[in-house]
Design a protein around this motif. Sequence first.
Motif, PDB file in Angstrom:
ATOM      1  N   ILE A   6      -5.165  -3.413   4.534  1.00  0.00           N
ATOM      2  CA  ILE A   6      -4.506  -3.645   3.252  1.00  0.00           C
ATOM      3  C   ILE A   6      -4.458  -5.138   2.993  1.00  0.00           C
ATOM      4  O   ILE A   6      -4.055  -5.927   3.852  1.00  0.00           O
ATOM      5  CB  ILE A   6      -3.105  -3.022   3.233  1.00  0.00           C
ATOM      6  CG1 ILE A   6      -3.226  -1.499   3.293  1.00  0.00           C
ATOM      7  CG2 ILE A   6      -2.332  -3.433   2.006  1.00  0.00           C
ATOM      8  CD1 ILE A   6      -1.915  -0.757   3.296  1.00  0.00           C
ATOM      9  N   GLY A  13       1.294   1.651  -2.011  1.00  0.00           N
ATOM     10  CA  GLY A  13       1.937   1.968  -0.742  1.00  0.00           C
ATOM     11  C   GLY A  13       0.936   2.126   0.381  1.00  0.00           C
ATOM     12  O   GLY A  13      -0.263   1.906   0.225  1.00  0.00           O
ATOM     13  N   SER A  14       1.441   2.560   1.536  1.00  0.00           N
ATOM     14  CA  SER A  14       0.591   2.668   2.727  1.00  0.00           C
ATOM     15  C   SER A  14      -0.458   3.779   2.614  1.00  0.00           C
ATOM     16  O   SER A  14      -1.488   3.721   3.260  1.00  0.00           O
ATOM     17  CB  SER A  14       1.464   2.904   3.959  1.00  0.00           C
ATOM     18  OG  SER A  14       2.184   4.121   3.812  1.00  0.00           O
ATOM     19  N   LYS A  15      -0.206   4.783   1.793  1.00  0.00           N
ATOM     20  CA  LYS A  15      -1.172   5.882   1.647  1.00  0.00           C
ATOM     21  C   LYS A  15      -2.126   5.666   0.480  1.00  0.00           C
ATOM     22  O   LYS A  15      -3.045   6.432   0.285  1.00  0.00           O
ATOM     23  CB  LYS A  15      -0.429   7.197   1.456  1.00  0.00           C
ATOM     24  CG  LYS A  15       0.351   7.610   2.691  1.00  0.00           C
ATOM     25  CD  LYS A  15       0.937   8.976   2.504  1.00  0.00           C
ATOM     26  CE  LYS A  15       1.683   9.386   3.759  1.00  0.00           C
ATOM     27  NZ  LYS A  15       2.255  10.709   3.653  1.00  0.00           N
ATOM     28  N   CYS A  21      -9.005  -2.652  -0.670  1.00  0.00           N
ATOM     29  CA  CYS A  21      -8.872  -2.114   0.685  1.00  0.00           C
ATOM     30  C   CYS A  21      -9.679  -0.840   0.918  1.00  0.00           C
ATOM     31  O   CYS A  21      -9.648  -0.285   2.026  1.00  0.00           O
ATOM     32  CB  CYS A  21      -7.397  -1.865   1.010  1.00  0.00           C
ATOM     33  SG  CYS A  21      -6.612  -0.633  -0.031  1.00  0.00           S
TER      34      CYS A  21
END
Length: 151
Positions: A6, A13-15, A21
């Motif tokens: 990321i 968010g992380s998902k 990315c």
Amino acid sequence: MIQRPISSMCCHGSKGMCEYCSPLSPWDESYRKEHSIKHISYHVYLSQQMAQPYPRGICSKCQPPPITLQLQKFRMIKHLEYTSHSILNDFINVWRVSGVQRFGYLYGRYEKFEKVPMGIKAVVEPPQSDELDGVALSDWPYEQLVDEKCC
């Protein structure tokens, strides 16, 4: 695929995943230059040759422009009259029930259409019966007259 972490440019968010990315293809030119890789491997070359073309392998920036439909500026026939509304309903009902495309011949005559300058209307007179593979004409008293004028 070459995984990327990321980035500070990412706004999700992380998902989530964005252009900063998302994984790169193993034949990505900018990655090769950045890491001083002169040649790609044979397996990467084969994967590149077998990669799916548009729409799977292209981004929205690179996709071809959309097709814009234009309205037809004229009509061959401006108005269509039937002696009985059941002629059209019977024909269209087969499409409504089956969903398959069909075509049929309309048998009748042309007349001047007064509501439109130089307009033509088609008057479909003969009784037609709907069939799966075409249109059949029922008994019609003016059939001989129309055949004489048409043929």
